[in-house]
Each structure stands twice: as structure tokens, then as C-alpha cells.
Design an enzyme around this catalytic site. Structure first.
Site, PDB file in Angstrom:
ATOM      1  N   LYS A   4       0.833  -1.207   0.000  1.00 26.82           N
ATOM      2  CA  LYS A   4       0.000   0.000   0.000  1.00 26.82           C
ATOM      3  C   LYS A   4       0.866   1.254   0.000  1.00 26.82           C
ATOM      4  O   LYS A   4       0.649   2.182  -0.803  1.00 26.82           O
ATOM      5  CB  LYS A   4      -0.906   0.004   1.228  1.00 26.82           C
ATOM      6  CG  LYS A   4      -1.814   1.234   1.321  1.00 26.82           C
ATOM      7  CD  LYS A   4      -2.260   1.528   2.732  1.00 26.82           C
ATOM      8  CE  LYS A   4      -1.140   2.169   3.537  1.00 26.82           C
ATOM      9  NZ  LYS A   4      -1.594   2.659   4.854  1.00 26.82           N
ATOM     10  N   CYS A  24     -25.696   5.245   7.002  1.00 24.46           N
ATOM     11  CA  CYS A  24     -26.385   4.829   5.779  1.00 24.46           C
ATOM     12  C   CYS A  24     -27.563   5.742   5.445  1.00 24.46           C
ATOM     13  O   CYS A  24     -27.937   5.871   4.277  1.00 24.46           O
ATOM     14  CB  CYS A  24     -26.876   3.386   5.907  1.00 24.46           C
ATOM     15  SG  CYS A  24     -25.562   2.169   6.156  1.00 24.46           S
TER      16      CYS A  24
END
Length: 401
Positions: free
Chosen positions: A248, A325
């Protein structure tokens, strides 16, 4: 007719067939042909015989057709057959060496199916819209903001690498504060090597695993000075050789420091969101598996953008625990929307874990009254003061028992 046979027959042979003039009667056509055949050279007959036999052998399978009239007459004048000629026609055909024909196996072309998530373009567009303000911590305190823009190019690249090393398991706010102190101290390869471990630890504290990172930063600085002249490698293979640098960090360093897109930088946010959106063919258990799965279908021109998009989205909306959400534009297309994070299972033996060995017994009303009475008595005894004499008496009773 100019043939001598016909001319002689007309002059010497009357219609009735009687001899005339005392001359020898002319031979008939049949007798002349028979005599001519007996005088034929045997070599030429053998050649004809061989040609006839070869022609019969080359035919597919035994033939029952009779030979021509010329071949039958000539067989009488040919020398005795050899052992090979005496074999049946089918036997001579089988004695020929067979030719084995081999064919190369032609493998059919396997068409590789290109897989991609069904709604990924729509979901990515919504994430871009939610990240349009760019006010997440990664936008203001990420690795792109932690280096000194006035420093030489090789120093800027080194500071990008150090900030990526410190950001592992650490919030961007903490990483930015540590890099600010390092830059004030002098964040170069030479200064890092001349700083002792205790001082370097105080400069980067309280980043996660700061003691281990002190060791990695010192070892990486020494390796850069010895092998790369104080600069960082310009390839992923060279970067991952450095202590404490993983895939990464290597891909992000190539993108930020060298302006080259070599792969997708996948951290915990990219890993979590990719699995929640079902952007992987199969769920991945680690960031490296997520990186490989994303690079299989995601267009290369999006590899550089996807990191900061998902990282900021994970910091503000798609939180690790209790994601927001209700305010997410992908709540109607995300397979994981409105699903709470799984709670931790209680440890075995804890009061909250059910024991399968014992059945729960429901207390009856008299038993409940007795239990409440015992509980009230226990609380009353604990709340009322106890004299030292009573305490000594209780202690003596316990010791005797």
C-alpha cells in the site's frame, strides 16, 4: 484397306476355301496372332505382369474383377511366380507398411469473461458527489499535505515516504502533527540518521506502534543513503524492500512522490468499503487481496482517484462502526446498507453467554419471594455498620469452619 493380312487373304483364298494354283494357303488372322504372341520377348511380359500386379495391389481392397484378355494370354508365357507373387492379393496388401497420421490437437479458444460489479459506476458517481467538498481529514492532513513543498525534490520524496510509514494504524491528525515536528527538526536522511532513537521517539509520539516505527525509519534511512544516494526508489520492487514499507505504501509513494500509477493503494477504509459494496468477486480478508481483486476489473485511469475517494468517504460516511447509511446516496444500491456492524460474541463463561449444558429453570412465585427476601437481607447487612467485635466473631467463625 492397306493391311497385308487383308491383301493376302483376298488374293490367295477363294470364297469356298479351296487351294488354287498349287500355292500354300494363306494363314488365317487367328493363327498369325497366336504365333506372334509366342515370339514376344519374355522381359516385356514380365514388365506388363508387374504393372498389372502393382495396379491390383494399389486398388482399395481385394478386387473380384477378371484381368483383361491380354493379361490372361501373357500369363502363360511368363516365368514361374516367385513366393511373393504366390501370396494372395489381400496378404500382399497387408504386408505394406502402414503410415500413421497424427493430427495436432486444436484447443478451442477460451473466452475470458470480464467481471465487474453491476452498479459500480452509479455508486462511484454518488461517492464523487458526496466527496465533492473534499473536507475529510485525508484531504487536509494526508501524505500529500505532509511534505515541505520548498525542499529539494529528493527531500520531498523522502518526507512522503516517512509520512506514509507513520500513517499505518494512525489517524491522519496524529500523523500530520508528528510530521510537523519532524520537519521542524529536519526531516532528511542525514538528520534522521544523526538523531538518537529516544529523541526520534519523542518527535513521532503518539503515532501507533511508535517504537517499532522508530526502528523502521532509522533502518530505511540508512538503506536509502547506502543504496540510493539519499533518494527513495522509483519502483514498487525497490520500495517494498525497505523496512516497514508494504505494497500500500509503495503504490501510494509511486503516485504521490514519482507521479506514476503502479497500483491501487488499499488501506483499511478502501478494504472495508469495497467489501461492503460487493466490488469484489469474492469477499477479501486482507487489503492486499482487495487490491488484487480491484485491479482485475477497475479501469486503470481510476486507480489513483479511488484511494482518496474511498478513504475520505470512509472517514465521514461509511464509518467502521455504525455507518451513516441514512445520509448515504448509495443506501438504495449498497448491499450492506442499514445493516449494523456485527456485535462481539460474549466470551464463554461470562454471565451473558448461554450455557448449553444446563437448562434455565424458571422460578416459581414462592421461590421469587424467598430470593427477594435474601437479597434484601444481604443488602441490609452490607449497608448497616458492623462493630469490630462482630467482625472478629465472624472471622473466628470462618476460621473454625
Amino acid at each position: 484397306m492397306t493391311s497385308p493380312y487383308f491383301s493376302q487373304s483376298r488374293s490367295g483364298v477363294p470364297r469356298g476355301g479351296a487351294h488354287t494354283g498349287g500355292r500354300r494357303p494363306a494363314d488365317s488372322l487367328g493363327s498369325r496372332l497366336s504365333r506372334r504372341r509366342r515370339n514376344v520377348d519374355p522381359v516385356s511380359s514380365v514388365e506388363v505382369k508387374v504393372e498389372v500386379e502393382e495396379a491390383r495391389i494399389s486398388e482399395p481392397g481385394p478386387s473380384s474383377a477378371p484381368l483383361s484378355a491380354v493379361g490372361c494370354h501373357e500369363q502363360a508365357s511368363v516365368q514361374p511366380k516367385t513366393e511373393t507373387d504366390a501370396l494372395p492379393l489381400s496378404s500382399r496388401g497387408r504386408r505394406r507398411r502402414q503410415i500413421k497420421v497424427e493430427y495436432d490437437e486444436v484447443k478451442p479458444l477460451v473466452k475470458t469473461e470480464h467481471w465487474e460489479p453491476p452498479d459500480w459506476k452509479k455508486q462511484l458517481g454518488f461517492i464523487r458527489e458526496m466527496r465533492s467538498v473534499r473536507d475529510a481529514p485525508v484531504d487536509n492532513m494526508g501524505a500529500e499535505k505532509c511534505y515541505d513543498r520548498d525542499a529539494p525534490a529528493h527531500v520531498r520524496r523522502f518526507q512522503v515516504l516517512v509520512s506514509l510509514m507513520l500513517s499505518s494504524q494512525t489517524k491522519d491528525q496524529v500523523t500530520a502533527a508528528a510530521m510537523q515536528k519532524l520537519r521542524a527538526h529536519g526531516c532528511t536522511v542525514e538528520n534522521i540518521l544523526s538523531t538518537d532513537d529516544e529523541m526520534l521517539g519523542k518527535l513521532i509520539y503518539p503515532v501507533g506502534f511508535w517504537r517499532t516505527k522508530v526502528k523502521y525509519v532509522k533502518l530505511t534511512s540508512a538503506m536509502l543513503q547506502e543504496e540510493f544516494g539519499g533518494d527513495i526508489p522509483n519502483s514498487v520492487e525497490g520500495l517494498v524492500r525497505l523496512p516497514g514499507v508494504g505494497p500500500k505504501m509503495a503504490h501510494l509513494a509511486m503516485d504521490i512522490a514519482w507521479d506514476q500509477v503502479s497500483g491501487i493503494g488499499v488501506d483499511t477504509h478502501v478494504h472495508r468499503i469495497s467489501n461492503r459494496l460487493f466490488w469484489l468477486r469474492k469477499p477479501s480478508k486482507n487489503p492486499e487481496g482487495t487490491r488484487k481483486a480491484l485491479e482485475e476489473w477497475l479501469p486503470r485511469e481510476l486507480w489513483s482517484e479511488i484511494n482518496w475517494l474511498l478513504v475520505g468517504f470512509g472517514q465521514q460516511v461509511c464509518l467502521p462502526i455504525n455507518p451513516l447509511c441514512s445520509v448515504c446516496l448509495n443506501q438504495h444500491s449498497c448491499p450492506s446498507a442499514h445493516k449494523n456492524s456485527p456485535t462481539k460474541r460474549p466470551k464463554a463463561g461470562s454471565p451473558h453467554s448461554p450455557s448449553p449444558k444446563f437448562s434455565v429453570k424458571t422460578k416459581t412465585e414462592p421461590e421469587l419471594e424467598s430470593a427477594f427476601k435474601d437479597e434484601r437481607t444481604r443488602k441490609k447487612s452490607m449497608s448497616s455498620p458492623v462493630s469490630p467485635t462482630t467482625q472478629r466473631r465472624r472471622l473466628k467463625t470462618k476460621l473454625n469452619h
